[in-house]
Every structure is written in structure tokens, then in C-alpha cells.
Scaffold this motif. Structure first.
Motif, PDB file in Angstrom:
ATOM      1  N   LEU A   1       0.843  -1.191   0.000  1.00 41.57           N
ATOM      2  CA  LEU A   1       0.000   0.000   0.000  1.00 41.57           C
ATOM      3  C   LEU A   1       0.878   1.241   0.000  1.00 41.57           C
ATOM      4  O   LEU A   1       1.782   1.367   0.831  1.00 41.57           O
ATOM      5  CB  LEU A   1      -0.914  -0.003   1.225  1.00 41.57           C
ATOM      6  CG  LEU A   1      -1.795   1.224   1.433  1.00 41.57           C
ATOM      7  CD1 LEU A   1      -2.798   1.364   0.303  1.00 41.57           C
ATOM      8  CD2 LEU A   1      -2.503   1.132   2.777  1.00 41.57           C
ATOM      9  N   VAL A   2       0.611   2.158  -0.918  1.00 45.15           N
ATOM     10  CA  VAL A   2       1.380   3.381  -1.024  1.00 45.15           C
ATOM     11  C   VAL A   2       0.434   4.534  -1.348  1.00 45.15           C
ATOM     12  O   VAL A   2      -0.589   4.346  -2.006  1.00 45.15           O
ATOM     13  CB  VAL A   2       2.488   3.243  -2.095  1.00 45.15           C
ATOM     14  CG1 VAL A   2       1.887   3.039  -3.474  1.00 45.15           C
ATOM     15  CG2 VAL A   2       3.427   4.434  -2.074  1.00 45.15           C
ATOM     16  N   GLN A   3       0.771   5.732  -0.880  1.00 44.59           N
ATOM     17  CA  GLN A   3      -0.034   6.909  -1.172  1.00 44.59           C
ATOM     18  C   GLN A   3       0.206   7.407  -2.593  1.00 44.59           C
ATOM     19  O   GLN A   3       1.274   7.165  -3.173  1.00 44.59           O
ATOM     20  CB  GLN A   3       0.288   8.029  -0.184  1.00 44.59           C
ATOM     21  CG  GLN A   3      -0.153   7.744   1.239  1.00 44.59           C
ATOM     22  CD  GLN A   3       0.089   8.916   2.162  1.00 44.59           C
ATOM     23  OE1 GLN A   3       1.090   9.617   2.044  1.00 44.59           O
ATOM     24  NE2 GLN A   3      -0.832   9.131   3.095  1.00 44.59           N
ATOM     25  N   PRO A   4      -0.763   8.092  -3.177  1.00 46.12           N
ATOM     26  CA  PRO A   4      -0.533   8.691  -4.493  1.00 46.12           C
ATOM     27  C   PRO A   4       0.717   9.564  -4.494  1.00 46.12           C
ATOM     28  O   PRO A   4       0.961  10.326  -3.557  1.00 46.12           O
ATOM     29  CB  PRO A   4      -1.792   9.514  -4.732  1.00 46.12           C
ATOM     30  CG  PRO A   4      -2.847   8.819  -3.929  1.00 46.12           C
ATOM     31  CD  PRO A   4      -2.136   8.320  -2.694  1.00 46.12           C
TER      32      PRO A   4
ATOM     33  N   LEU B   1      11.246  -3.682 -11.105  1.00 45.68           N
ATOM     34  CA  LEU B   1      10.426  -2.630 -11.682  1.00 45.68           C
ATOM     35  C   LEU B   1      10.305  -1.527 -10.644  1.00 45.68           C
ATOM     36  O   LEU B   1       9.619  -1.699  -9.633  1.00 45.68           O
ATOM     37  CB  LEU B   1       9.044  -3.137 -12.090  1.00 45.68           C
ATOM     38  CG  LEU B   1       8.159  -2.098 -12.783  1.00 45.68           C
ATOM     39  CD1 LEU B   1       8.723  -1.747 -14.161  1.00 45.68           C
ATOM     40  CD2 LEU B   1       6.721  -2.591 -12.906  1.00 45.68           C
ATOM     41  N   GLN B   2      10.991  -0.411 -10.880  1.00 44.21           N
ATOM     42  CA  GLN B   2      10.885   0.759 -10.024  1.00 44.21           C
ATOM     43  C   GLN B   2       9.720   1.603 -10.512  1.00 44.21           C
ATOM     44  O   GLN B   2       9.693   2.008 -11.675  1.00 44.21           O
ATOM     45  CB  GLN B   2      12.178   1.574 -10.056  1.00 44.21           C
ATOM     46  CG  GLN B   2      12.136   2.857  -9.247  1.00 44.21           C
ATOM     47  CD  GLN B   2      12.088   2.605  -7.762  1.00 44.21           C
ATOM     48  OE1 GLN B   2      12.834   1.770  -7.249  1.00 44.21           O
ATOM     49  NE2 GLN B   2      11.216   3.314  -7.057  1.00 44.21           N
ATOM     50  N   MET B   3       8.767   1.878  -9.632  1.00 40.18           N
ATOM     51  CA  MET B   3       7.577   2.631  -9.979  1.00 40.18           C
ATOM     52  C   MET B   3       7.535   3.896  -9.140  1.00 40.18           C
ATOM     53  O   MET B   3       7.481   3.830  -7.908  1.00 40.18           O
ATOM     54  CB  MET B   3       6.315   1.794  -9.756  1.00 40.18           C
ATOM     55  CG  MET B   3       6.320   0.470 -10.513  1.00 40.18           C
ATOM     56  SD  MET B   3       4.718  -0.377 -10.461  1.00 40.18           S
ATOM     57  CE  MET B   3       4.616  -0.740  -8.700  1.00 40.18           C
ATOM     58  N   ASN B   4       7.558   5.037  -9.804  1.00 42.50           N
ATOM     59  CA  ASN B   4       7.510   6.337  -9.153  1.00 42.50           C
ATOM     60  C   ASN B   4       6.245   7.074  -9.555  1.00 42.50           C
ATOM     61  O   ASN B   4       5.587   6.730 -10.533  1.00 42.50           O
ATOM     62  CB  ASN B   4       8.735   7.170  -9.535  1.00 42.50           C
ATOM     63  CG  ASN B   4      10.036   6.531  -9.131  1.00 42.50           C
ATOM     64  OD1 ASN B   4      10.131   5.901  -8.079  1.00 42.50           O
ATOM     65  ND2 ASN B   4      11.068   6.701  -9.959  1.00 42.50           N
TER      66      ASN B   4
ATOM     67  N   ASP C   1      -2.910   2.915 -10.941  1.00 46.95           N
ATOM     68  CA  ASP C   1      -1.872   1.896 -10.973  1.00 46.95           C
ATOM     69  C   ASP C   1      -2.203   0.701 -10.081  1.00 46.95           C
ATOM     70  O   ASP C   1      -1.469  -0.293 -10.092  1.00 46.95           O
ATOM     71  CB  ASP C   1      -0.523   2.479 -10.545  1.00 46.95           C
ATOM     72  CG  ASP C   1      -0.002   3.531 -11.509  1.00 46.95           C
ATOM     73  OD1 ASP C   1      -0.111   3.323 -12.737  1.00 46.95           O
ATOM     74  OD2 ASP C   1       0.520   4.555 -11.040  1.00 46.95           O
ATOM     75  N   THR C   2      -3.260   0.789  -9.308  1.00 46.03           N
ATOM     76  CA  THR C   2      -3.650  -0.305  -8.430  1.00 46.03           C
ATOM     77  C   THR C   2      -3.972  -1.548  -9.244  1.00 46.03           C
ATOM     78  O   THR C   2      -4.819  -1.513 -10.140  1.00 46.03           O
ATOM     79  CB  THR C   2      -4.855   0.098  -7.576  1.00 46.03           C
ATOM     80  OG1 THR C   2      -4.489   1.184  -6.722  1.00 46.03           O
ATOM     81  CG2 THR C   2      -5.335  -1.066  -6.725  1.00 46.03           C
TER      82      THR C   2
ATOM     83  N   GLN D   1       0.409  -7.696  -5.061  1.00 47.29           N
ATOM     84  CA  GLN D   1      -0.617  -6.659  -5.062  1.00 47.29           C
ATOM     85  C   GLN D   1       0.004  -5.291  -4.830  1.00 47.29           C
ATOM     86  O   GLN D   1       0.762  -5.088  -3.879  1.00 47.29           O
ATOM     87  CB  GLN D   1      -1.658  -6.940  -3.976  1.00 47.29           C
ATOM     88  CG  GLN D   1      -2.731  -5.860  -3.836  1.00 47.29           C
ATOM     89  CD  GLN D   1      -3.687  -5.831  -5.000  1.00 47.29           C
ATOM     90  OE1 GLN D   1      -4.211  -6.865  -5.405  1.00 47.29           O
ATOM     91  NE2 GLN D   1      -3.912  -4.637  -5.557  1.00 47.29           N
ATOM     92  N   VAL D   2      -0.349  -4.338  -5.684  1.00 51.97           N
ATOM     93  CA  VAL D   2       0.009  -2.931  -5.510  1.00 51.97           C
ATOM     94  C   VAL D   2      -1.280  -2.147  -5.343  1.00 51.97           C
ATOM     95  O   VAL D   2      -2.173  -2.214  -6.196  1.00 51.97           O
ATOM     96  CB  VAL D   2       0.812  -2.399  -6.707  1.00 51.97           C
ATOM     97  CG1 VAL D   2       0.998  -0.881  -6.609  1.00 51.97           C
ATOM     98  CG2 VAL D   2       2.163  -3.097  -6.791  1.00 51.97           C
ATOM     99  N   THR D   3      -1.391  -1.410  -4.250  1.00 52.74           N
ATOM    100  CA  THR D   3      -2.560  -0.583  -3.983  1.00 52.74           C
ATOM    101  C   THR D   3      -2.103   0.846  -3.749  1.00 52.74           C
ATOM    102  O   THR D   3      -1.290   1.103  -2.858  1.00 52.74           O
ATOM    103  CB  THR D   3      -3.338  -1.089  -2.767  1.00 52.74           C
ATOM    104  OG1 THR D   3      -3.733  -2.450  -2.976  1.00 52.74           O
ATOM    105  CG2 THR D   3      -4.577  -0.241  -2.532  1.00 52.74           C
ATOM    106  N   VAL D   4      -2.625   1.773  -4.537  1.00 50.03           N
ATOM    107  CA  VAL D   4      -2.284   3.189  -4.430  1.00 50.03           C
ATOM    108  C   VAL D   4      -3.529   3.918  -3.934  1.00 50.03           C
ATOM    109  O   VAL D   4      -4.526   4.025  -4.648  1.00 50.03           O
ATOM    110  CB  VAL D   4      -1.806   3.763  -5.765  1.00 50.03           C
ATOM    111  CG1 VAL D   4      -1.359   5.213  -5.582  1.00 50.03           C
ATOM    112  CG2 VAL D   4      -0.670   2.921  -6.332  1.00 50.03           C
ATOM    113  N   SER D   5      -3.465   4.406  -2.713  1.00 45.43           N
ATOM    114  CA  SER D   5      -4.622   5.038  -2.090  1.00 45.43           C
ATOM    115  C   SER D   5      -4.155   5.936  -0.961  1.00 45.43           C
ATOM    116  O   SER D   5      -3.163   5.660  -0.299  1.00 45.43           O
ATOM    117  CB  SER D   5      -5.582   3.980  -1.540  1.00 45.43           C
ATOM    118  OG  SER D   5      -6.670   4.571  -0.851  1.00 45.43           O
ATOM    119  N   SER D   6      -4.906   7.018  -0.735  1.00 42.50           N
ATOM    120  CA  SER D   6      -4.625   7.899   0.385  1.00 42.50           C
ATOM    121  C   SER D   6      -5.301   7.434   1.656  1.00 42.50           C
ATOM    122  O   SER D   6      -5.050   7.949   2.730  1.00 42.50           O
ATOM    123  CB  SER D   6      -5.058   9.331   0.055  1.00 42.50           C
ATOM    124  OG  SER D   6      -6.452   9.383  -0.215  1.00 42.50           O
TER     125      SER D   6
END
Length: 127
Positions: free
Chosen positions: A11-14, A83-86, A92-93, A122-127
């Protein structure tokens, strides 16, 4: 024993970053083209990046969705592709997969051209 495993999701923030890893045992990744794919719920699996076999100079490819934000790289000593994702966005989730192609170069993006797949991370992008 053959094993092909993705890791590094979460889980990562936008606007944040993640580095995904694709590691292998039982075979040598530098002999294969390695693609990164993703699949969001209800959507088609799509390729986001690819790196060619090291015997083909590890040329990199990016689909438009990740161009300028994602970087693919290979560490042959660790038998791992990254895979580096910035600048991640909520869109992108998805579940991200790595896949190996024995015969096809990265110029071809179709999922049917990849022979071996990891289980996904799983990659989750959410605030």
C-alpha cells in the motif's frame, strides 16, 4: 526446482514509489526476455514494461501507461529483475506479474508469448 516469484508490492499513497522484484531459482533469468504485466479487477491483463535477455543487451521497453514513471532493470548476479515505480497513481492499483519468454523478444507484447509466470504481487495506491 524451478521458482519464479514477485515481491515488493504493498500500500502506497498517491505520488509515492515502490520497487517490485522478480526473482528466480532453478533457471537463469538472463537467458529470457522478462515482462512486467498488471491486471486490475475487471480489466484485461496488460504489459507495462519488458527487458530483453542479457544476450540481447538487456534492451528495455515501456508501454505508455508507465513511460517516464517506471524503470525496469536486471541484476544478473542476483538472478532478479526489478520494476521501479515512481509517481504512483490510484489507477496503478493492480496485481503485478512478471513473466519470462523463452523465444519472443520484448518487441512483442502479447501475453501468449510468455511461457512462465509468477504468482503476482498486489500494488494498492490510495490515500
Amino acid at each position: 526446482q524451478v521458482q519464479f516469484v514477485e515481491s515488493g508490492g504493498g500500500l502506497v499513497q498517491p505520488g509515492g514509489s515502490l520497487r517490485l522484484s522478480c526473482s528466480a531459482s532453478g533457471f537463469t533469468l538472463d537467458n529470457y526476455a522478462i515482462g512486467w504485466f498488471r491486471q486490475a479487477p475487471g480489466k484485461e491483463r496488460e504489459r507495462v514494461s519488458c527487458i530483453s535477455a542479457s544476450t540481447s543487451d538487456s534492451t528495455t521497453y515501456y508501454e505508455d501507461v508507465g513511460k517516464g514513471r517506471f524503470t525496469i532493470s536486471r541484476d544478473n548476479a542476483k538472478n532478479t529483475v526489478y520494476l521501479q515505480m515512481n509517481s504512483l497513481k490510484p489507477d496503478d492499483t493492480a496485481v503485478y506479474y512478471c513473466a519470462a519468454s523463452v523465444l519472443s523478444p520484448c518487441v512483442f507484447a502479447g501475453i501468449g508469448l510468455y511461457d512462465y509466470w509468477g504468482q503476482g504481487t498486489q500494488v494498492t495506491v490510495s490515500s
